[in-house]
Design a protein around this motif. Structure first.
Motif: not given
Length: 120
Positions: A41-59, A110-118
């Motif tokens: 809330p109140g913040k910009e969307r930020e990158f969390v993680a990614s994976i390439s479909w072919g080589s499975a390189i993760k970031n 993009w997907g519709q999003g899913t809420q995570v609350t900790v």
């Protein structure tokens, strides 16, 4: 077109774990990479993680490195985000993103999003 549907969000106590899933449908053969972003809330969307479909390189974003793990199942056209040692600052709406090559152009879906609350 690529359609994305997330699931797995919810409420968890600090230190707990959640596993998010994202299922892709449509032109899945054109997917180049998939990933997760989040927006608190109140913040910009930020990158969390990614994976390439072919080589499975993760970031990973530095803030989640060593706590979150991204994985994929090409046969199910799905990507997952295993989140461990969750912190209150991980609270956000988590979005799945796919980058697909369509007519020689990379396009974002993009997907519709899913809420995570900790809770603390």
């Amino acid at each position: 077109q690529v359609q994305l549907v997330e699931s797995g969000g919810g409420l968890v106590q600090a230190g707990g774990s959640l596993r998010l899933s994202c299922a892709a449908s449509g032109r899945t053969f054109s997917i180049y990479t998939m990933g997760w972003f989040r927006q608190a809330p109140g913040k910009e969307r930020e990158f969390v993680a990614s994976i390439s479909w072919g080589s499975a390189i993760k970031n990973y974003a530095d803030s989640v490195k060593d706590r979150f793990t991204i994985s994929r199942d090409n046969a199910k056209n799905s990507v997952y985000l295993q989140m461990n040692s969750l912190k209150p600052e991980d609270t956000a709406v988590y979005y799945c993103k796919a980058v697909a090559l369509v007519r020689y152009t990379f396009r974002d879906y993009w997907g519709q999003g899913t809420q995570v609350t900790v809770s603390s």
